[in-house]
Design a protein around this motif. Structure first.
Motif, PDB file in Angstrom:
ATOM      1  N   ALA A   3      70.246  78.685   6.739  1.00  0.00           N
ATOM      2  CA  ALA A   3      70.421  80.061   6.270  1.00  0.00           C
ATOM      3  C   ALA A   3      71.860  80.497   6.525  1.00  0.00           C
ATOM      4  N   SER A   5      74.755  83.620   5.806  1.00  0.00           N
ATOM      5  CA  SER A   5      74.974  85.001   5.383  1.00  0.00           C
ATOM      6  C   SER A   5      76.468  85.239   5.224  1.00  0.00           C
ATOM      7  N   CYS A  48      76.776  76.123   0.463  1.00  0.00           N
ATOM      8  CA  CYS A  48      75.680  77.049   0.795  1.00  0.00           C
ATOM      9  C   CYS A  48      74.903  77.511  -0.428  1.00  0.00           C
ATOM     10  N   GLY A  49      75.321  77.142  -1.613  1.00  0.00           N
ATOM     11  CA  GLY A  49      74.569  77.492  -2.816  1.00  0.00           C
ATOM     12  C   GLY A  49      74.960  78.806  -3.465  1.00  0.00           C
ATOM     13  N   SER A  51      74.807  82.018  -2.630  1.00  0.00           N
ATOM     14  CA  SER A  51      73.848  83.128  -2.619  1.00  0.00           C
ATOM     15  C   SER A  51      74.612  84.439  -2.755  1.00  0.00           C
ATOM     16  N   ALA A  52      73.900  85.518  -3.028  1.00  0.00           N
ATOM     17  CA  ALA A  52      74.550  86.816  -3.286  1.00  0.00           C
ATOM     18  C   ALA A  52      75.397  87.267  -2.104  1.00  0.00           C
ATOM     19  N   SER A  53      74.880  87.135  -0.888  1.00  0.00           N
ATOM     20  CA  SER A  53      75.650  87.593   0.272  1.00  0.00           C
ATOM     21  C   SER A  53      76.868  86.709   0.507  1.00  0.00           C
ATOM     22  N   SER A  94      71.899  89.472 -11.662  1.00  0.00           N
ATOM     23  CA  SER A  94      71.972  89.585 -10.200  1.00  0.00           C
ATOM     24  C   SER A  94      71.702  91.003  -9.735  1.00  0.00           C
ATOM     25  N   ALA A  97      68.319  91.283  -8.391  1.00  0.00           N
ATOM     26  CA  ALA A  97      67.947  90.379  -7.296  1.00  0.00           C
ATOM     27  C   ALA A  97      67.975  91.139  -5.969  1.00  0.00           C
ATOM     28  N   GLY A  99      68.518  89.987  -3.008  1.00  0.00           N
ATOM     29  CA  GLY A  99      69.652  89.579  -2.178  1.00  0.00           C
ATOM     30  C   GLY A  99      70.917  90.360  -2.505  1.00  0.00           C
ATOM     31  N   SER A 103      72.393  93.010   0.189  1.00  0.00           N
ATOM     32  CA  SER A 103      73.713  92.660   0.685  1.00  0.00           C
ATOM     33  C   SER A 103      74.694  93.811   0.496  1.00  0.00           C
TER      34      SER A 103
END
Length: 169
Positions: A3, A5, A48-49, A51-53, A94, A97, A99, A103
């Motif tokens: 995980a 952030s 990390c892919g 992600s939105a954050s 997005s 979403a 996330g 965020s």
């Protein structure tokens, strides 16, 4: 399970700045410094892919660093707005979403509420100390002496508490 952030991106950004200041990389010109930091952060974001954050933190850190290198003052809300626009240009869905929403909501909460919460905590602490007859732990703005260890611990705890509470609100 892995995980990540925005805090991890911020920590990596701070580590990159530390490397740039304390090693031979400090001789690099500003564009190369920016490219170095951007490459490290984008690579880590990819691992990390995205992600939105992570994307929000990545864009915000790069905007902050670019404004610092250019000598223009950067504003937290401006950086968040630009980050939101870039993310929505790349992926308009997005916006819906969780996330993305959480965020940005947490960052806006921190930007608007962390300072008032910490001011309230300092004022409450002062009031409690005065009622108990305890000597003041934290200096005022006009004090010129460095903070004691106890005062730094209190300040760190209040800062941690205020940022956490602001993000939750």
């Amino acid at each position: 399970i892995f995980a990540v952030s925005g805090l991890h991106i911020g920590a990596l950004y701070a580590f990159c700045l530390f490397l740039l200041q304390k090693t031979g990389l400090k001789r690099l010109s500003n564009p190369f410094r920016f490219i170095f930091v951007a490459a490290v952060l984008i690579f880590y974001g990819g691992v990390c892919g995205f992600s939105a954050s992570v994307v929000r933190a990545l864009i915000t850190c790069l905007l902050f660093y670019a404004t610092k290198l250019l000598g223009i003052g950067g504003d937290t809300l401006e950086n968040l707005g630009v980050a939101a626009i870039i993310i929505l240009l790349l992926s308009p869905l997005s916006l819906f979403a969780a996330g993305f929403q959480l965020s940005f909501a947490a960052c806006i909460g921190i930007a608007f509420l962390a300072r008032p919460i910490s001011s309230f905590a300092y004022a409450a602490g002062d009031k409690i100390q005065s009622r108990l007859g305890v000597k003041r732990t934290l200096p005022t703005d006009d004090d010129t002496q460095p903070l004691s260890v106890g005062a730094r611990i209190v300040r760190g705890c209040i800062s941690f508490f205020s940022v956490s509470l602001a993000a939750q609100i």
